[in-house]
Write an enzyme that holds these catalytic residues in place. Sequence first.
Site, mmCIF file in Angstrom:
data_model
loop_
_atom_site.group_PDB
_atom_site.id
_atom_site.type_symbol
_atom_site.label_atom_id
_atom_site.label_comp_id
_atom_site.label_asym_id
_atom_site.label_seq_id
_atom_site.Cartn_x
_atom_site.Cartn_y
_atom_site.Cartn_z
ATOM 1 N N TYR A 19 41.258 19.352 34.233
ATOM 2 C CA TYR A 19 41.478 19.127 35.664
ATOM 3 C C TYR A 19 41.894 17.653 35.852
ATOM 4 O O TYR A 19 41.361 16.761 35.196
ATOM 5 C CB TYR A 19 40.187 19.462 36.440
ATOM 6 N N ASP A 30 33.175 22.582 29.899
ATOM 7 C CA ASP A 30 33.397 22.858 31.324
ATOM 8 C C ASP A 30 33.730 24.348 31.437
ATOM 9 O O ASP A 30 34.797 24.785 31.009
ATOM 10 C CB ASP A 30 34.541 21.975 31.853
HETATM 11 N N1 LCS Z 1 36.299 20.978 36.399
HETATM 12 C C1 LCS Z 1 37.316 21.814 36.665
HETATM 13 C C2 LCS Z 1 37.789 22.780 35.625
HETATM 14 C C3 LCS Z 1 37.947 21.760 37.920
HETATM 15 O O1 LCS Z 1 38.961 22.610 38.158
HETATM 16 C C4 LCS Z 1 37.494 20.819 38.888
HETATM 17 C C5 LCS Z 1 38.126 20.708 40.221
HETATM 18 C C6 LCS Z 1 36.436 19.968 38.555
HETATM 19 C C7 LCS Z 1 35.860 20.079 37.308
HETATM 20 C C8 LCS Z 1 35.903 18.962 39.525
HETATM 21 O O2 LCS Z 1 35.049 19.595 40.414
HETATM 22 P P1 LCS Z 1 34.826 19.149 41.949
HETATM 23 O O3 LCS Z 1 34.335 17.742 41.923
HETATM 24 O O4 LCS Z 1 36.119 19.273 42.659
HETATM 25 O O5 LCS Z 1 33.771 20.108 42.402
HETATM 26 N N2 LCS Z 1 39.352 21.382 40.338
HETATM 27 C C9 LCS Z 1 40.132 21.373 41.394
HETATM 28 C C10 LCS Z 1 41.397 22.004 41.433
HETATM 29 O O6 LCS Z 1 41.940 22.588 40.505
HETATM 30 N N3 LCS Z 1 41.910 21.855 42.633
HETATM 31 O O7 LCS Z 1 41.120 21.093 43.455
HETATM 32 C C11 LCS Z 1 39.922 20.717 42.709
#
Ligand code: LCS
Length: 399
Positions: free
Chosen positions: A115, A187
């Site tokens: 991400y 993750d």
């Molecule tokens: N890990 C993965 C695989 C993610 O897709 C995201 C956020 C995070 C960690 C971070 O998490 P958050 O702090 O946003 O809860 N992914 C996003 C995406 O693909 N679009 O917007 C946020």
Amino acid sequence: MAHLNFKKAHFATLCVHGSGGVDEATGALSIPIYQSSTFAFKNAKHGADIFSGEQEGYVYTRIGNPTQAALEKEMAFLEGGEAALAFGSGMAAISSVILSLCQSGDNFVSSDTLYGGTHSLFVDTLPRLAIEGREVNTTNLETIEAAIDDKTRLLYIESPANPTLIVSDIRACAKIAQKHHIPLVVDNTFSTPFFQRPLELGADIVIHSATKYIGGHGDTVAGVVIGKQEYINNLRGNFLRDLGGIISPLNAWLLVRGLKTLAVRMERHQQNAIKVAKFLQFHPKVEQVWYPGLATHPQHEIAKQQMSGFGGMVSFEIKGGRKAGEKLMNSVKIFTLAVSLGDVDSLIEHPASMTHSTYSEEALKEVGISQGLVRLSVGLEDVHDLIDDLSQALRKINI
Ligand code: LCS
């Protein structure tokens, strides 16, 4: 209510009943939202004993809260871990885990496809604290080995990875980590414990952006870490307490509620995603589809070995590059043009200019995030409507 036996009950039953459900204080079947910042002590000794750890009890919501605890118990249970800790976002969870394992002068090895926020933490922010994130292609085991040295403190993988859905071999990565006496951190946001349980495959720590499928309704930002009790105690006592990236009781409650329907949602996400992937695969305006459930996916065999299903995310390369992608995103009517994923609603976005805009142009090329790559989070609508929507939008593109 006693815990159900993990081995006997099926996963959908565990999602509904797993955490025990009933509030001990009141018998409420839905855990109350303990919207309180602080907790009264019975007397001075009681307060001092809780602080010193001689008695269990709540002190202050930055350190622990019963609604947060209900979520943590459930997440540890579903991932098959000893304990869990909830955070205010996935990024708070990820940054706290890295800081708990590394000091300045240390390094860690991670997937290069991540991400975009995680990538920027690893290559821009942590190096300012003299912690080096070494991003490598973790589908190549030799490359991982070559990047590890005596200052490497963990191996970090995202699998399937955002947004190209490449799959790292969790069992093989765990073996490498064990050989070097470092933890493997996975993750598991894209799969959820419904489709993949990394701890059972040899991983040491699992992280979720619970914002996505765990909550499932696009109304909460949160993160969760699952691991050994001793590790989670340290993470709570030293990193959540000091860095303060906590989840609110209301958000913890929303996630507990989301977990009750995790199994049915994930099944339907997957059913819809497979049909969308197959539709796109044979569409003349589509160059390539990335979905771990397709036999054409480069790590399909590994995916089959470590996942019980392939999830709801589909990415594809559109013919005509960025212009064609923009036309598509501006033409859909049921898909919403938005980042995030794992919601009930289907979402569409352009990684190169949105979620992964933290990557340099060169890095985007290296990890295969082209200007023509479009990412779909396939939601829970009737799949015929989703396919009709993509079909009409694709018709509007002139290549
Ligand atoms: N890990 C993965 C695989 C993610 O897709 C995201 C956020 C995070 C960690 C971070 O998490 P958050 O702090 O946003 O809860 N992914 C996003 C995406 O693909 N679009 O917007 C946020």
